[in-house]
Design a protein around this motif. Structure first.
Motif, short mmCIF file in Angstrom:
data_model
loop_
_atom_site.label_atom_id
_atom_site.label_comp_id
_atom_site.label_asym_id
_atom_site.label_seq_id
_atom_site.Cartn_x
_atom_site.Cartn_y
_atom_site.Cartn_z
N SER A 112 0.86 -1.17 0.00
CA SER A 112 0.00 0.00 0.00
C SER A 112 0.89 1.22 0.00
O SER A 112 2.09 1.15 0.31
N LEU A 113 0.31 2.35 -0.32
CA LEU A 113 1.07 3.59 -0.26
C LEU A 113 1.47 3.89 1.19
O LEU A 113 2.54 4.45 1.45
N LEU A 116 4.55 1.83 2.04
CA LEU A 116 5.72 2.43 1.39
C LEU A 116 6.18 3.66 2.14
O LEU A 116 7.39 3.89 2.31
N GLU A 117 5.24 4.46 2.60
CA GLU A 117 5.59 5.66 3.35
C GLU A 117 6.25 5.30 4.68
O GLU A 117 7.23 5.93 5.10
N ALA A 120 9.79 4.16 4.08
CA ALA A 120 10.66 5.31 3.76
C ALA A 120 11.02 6.11 5.00
O ALA A 120 12.14 6.63 5.11
N GLY A 138 3.45 -1.41 -4.12
CA GLY A 138 2.32 -0.59 -3.71
C GLY A 138 1.05 -1.43 -3.78
O GLY A 138 1.10 -2.67 -3.74
N GLU A 159 2.29 6.38 -9.78
CA GLU A 159 2.14 6.74 -8.37
C GLU A 159 2.97 5.83 -7.48
O GLU A 159 3.65 6.30 -6.55
N GLN A 160 2.94 4.53 -7.76
CA GLN A 160 3.70 3.58 -6.96
C GLN A 160 5.20 3.78 -7.13
O GLN A 160 5.98 3.67 -6.18
N ALA A 162 6.71 6.61 -7.81
CA ALA A 162 7.05 7.82 -7.07
C ALA A 162 7.11 7.55 -5.57
O ALA A 162 7.88 8.19 -4.84
N ALA A 163 6.31 6.59 -5.09
CA ALA A 163 6.27 6.27 -3.66
C ALA A 163 7.39 5.32 -3.24
O ALA A 163 7.51 5.02 -2.05
N GLY A 164 8.17 4.81 -4.21
CA GLY A 164 9.30 3.96 -3.87
C GLY A 164 9.04 2.47 -3.95
O GLY A 164 9.81 1.68 -3.37
#
Length: 487
Positions: A112-113, A116-117, A120, A138, A159-160, A162-164
């Motif tokens: 999920s985003l 990932l956050e 990070a 993601g 989007e995924q 960019a989120a890593g």
């Protein structure tokens, strides 16, 4: 409340103490050769020396483990697992069970985003006794939730990225959406893995660059390529109804779909319709070894990996096997989880006897296909599809996967490689994992018997080293007991 365990072993000596494994037999995962009488010196989270007769003259006395008669291999990697994203207590349970069974790393196959956050920012909050998170995607690409069209899928991939995200996982999508997502993922340098969409051109997906196919499809995707009546098998599968969702986007749709998918994955076979069963029967009946060999050649040429997850497909297709319901490892799972698995088994028994025989025949063919792929040199990985699948107990399930791979005819060395060296190759991480050598991460399993001799010996764990922390057999048993007490 369960009392805390007594402080023993390396923990008593100090977490930062070096570890010295003395007089072990180190197994070379490249070719299975054995190096008896070898010492392994670990500092912090790295192996710093591997040779006979190591004497430490600098710094404090290392925590020394008498490893005479023990076989040292890299830690096991479960390359298809889902422990993250559950309730905190379930997540901790599953991660601890993985480590207690020798799993020192896992590829998380649903993300999920938010995850990932957290990764990070360093706030994932994994328990101290946990394997390493090796890779994280993601959100799953699902038609029609976040991938109803090619444009929507491309936006989700961006989007995924960019989120890593480490990779993109396709689940239930259409072929058109899959190819759009695949093209964008490859443009961004992201691997795309996952399920084969119904009716997809499998050789094309492989040729363009699908990095790994999970669960041998699932469904009839690979079987259609191996059938002398493949056109009909493909066409019949393409006529299956799509997942029903509202024709408009609702608030919190993705969260709702997560709950739907969680319920579905307990055993997707239970949704199989009579027409689908007939199509499976046709695919099994018309299976052709020569066509399967052609498909294997395609995968070898393209470098398309397979993650059979045989224990997962077995628990789906033989869900009413009494051995599953009588598995003593169910004591580690919560009562609600076990009830849901038993309910899935009861639902499975509602299939007519001939349908259940078709499922058993499908599984026999999947074993044959796994052996054929291995003989052809198709790169493969070990994965168990824990957590959430019926009868798949984290940690123990990887050992069941070892046994199923052996049942398919793979050698003990190949099974060992698939959970160690091949995992490192897949992740492009052979400089840090997959072998017992200086510079590699200190993630190891100590075994009581030679794993190259018999697959069963992979079960005989005498100790685990995770990031330089040694857990003896008694500590691993205590960890399992604490998990059982919380269930």
């Amino acid at each position: 409340m369960t009392p805390p365990p007594p402080v023993t072993g390396q923990a008593a000596a100090g977490r930062d103490t070096a570890v010295l494994l003395k007089n072990a037999t180190v197994v070379d995962t490249r070719d299975g050769t054995l190096a008896p009488g070898t010492d392994v010196l670990i500092r912090a989270d790295r192996i710093v020396d591997v040779r006979p007769g190591i004497v430490v003259t600098d710094g404090p006395e290392p925590f020394t483990v008498d490893a005479r008669g023990k076989y040292v291999v890299p830690g096991y990697a479960d390359m298809h697992a889902h422990p993250l994203g559950q309730r905190p207590e379930e997540e901790a349970r599953d991660l601890e069970l993985l480590l207690a069974h020798g799993v020192t790393g896992f590829r998380q196959m649903s993300g999920s985003l938010a995850l990932l956050e957290k990764r990070a920012s360093g706030t994932l909050g994994l328990p101290a006794a946990s394997p390493e998170l090796l890779a994280l995607p993601g959100p799953l690409l699902l038609t029609p939730v976040n991938a109803a069209t090619g444009e929507q899928a491309v936006a989700a991939v961006r989007e995924q990225h960019a989120a890593g995200a480490d990779f993109i996982k396709a689940a239930m999508v259409t072929p058109e959406v899959f190819f759009a997502a695949q093209a964008e993922a490859l443009r961004l340098g992201l691997p795309i893995v996952g399920h084969l969409p119904v009716g997809i051109d499998v050789p094309k997906a492989s040729r363009i660059g699908m990095k790994s196919i999970e669960h041998l499809g699932p469904g009839v995707g690979l079987f259609a390529c191996c059938s002398t009546d493949g056109a009909h098998v493909h066409a019949n599968a393409a006529g299956q109804p799509a997942m029903k969702v509202p024709p408009f986007k609702l608030p919190f749709m993705e969260r709702v779909m997560e709950r739907v998918v969680k319920k579905l994955v307990i055993n997707p076979i239970n949704r199989t319709k009579p027409a689908d069963i007939e199509n499976l029967r046709l695919a099994v009946r018309t299976f052709d070894d020569d066509l399967a060999a052609e498909l294997a050649e395609r995968f070898v040429a393209d470098g398309t990996w397979q993650v059979p997850t045989l224990i997962r497909v077995k628990t789906q297709e033989l869900c009413d096997d009494p051995a599953f319901a009588n598995d003593p490892d169910l004591r580690y799972m919560g009562e609600a989880t076990v009830r849901s698995w038993k309910a899935a088994a009861r639902k499975f028994t509602a299939f007519p006897a001939e349908a259940r025989e078709t499922f058993r025949a499908v599984y026999r063919r999947q074993l044959e296909l796994t052996k054929l792929f291995d003989d052809a040199g198709v790169p493969m990985l070990v994965g168990s599809d824990c957590s959430g699948a019926a009868w798949v107990v984290p940690g123990a399930s990887l050992h069941h996967e070892f046994d199923e791979l052996a049942r398919a005819g793979l050698t003990p060395l190949r099974v060992l490689q698939m959970t160690t060296l091949r995992a490192a190759e897949f992740l492009d991480a052979t400089d840090t994992m997959g072998t017992v050598e200086p510079g590699r991460r200190a993630d190891l399993v100590l075994l009581d018997a030679d794993p190259v001799e018999r697959v069963e010996h992979l079960h005989r764990i005498a100790g685990v080293v995770r990031a330089g922390q040694h857990y003896g057999a008694a500590e691993l048993d205590a960890l399992k007991e604490r998990v059982a007490a919380r269930a």
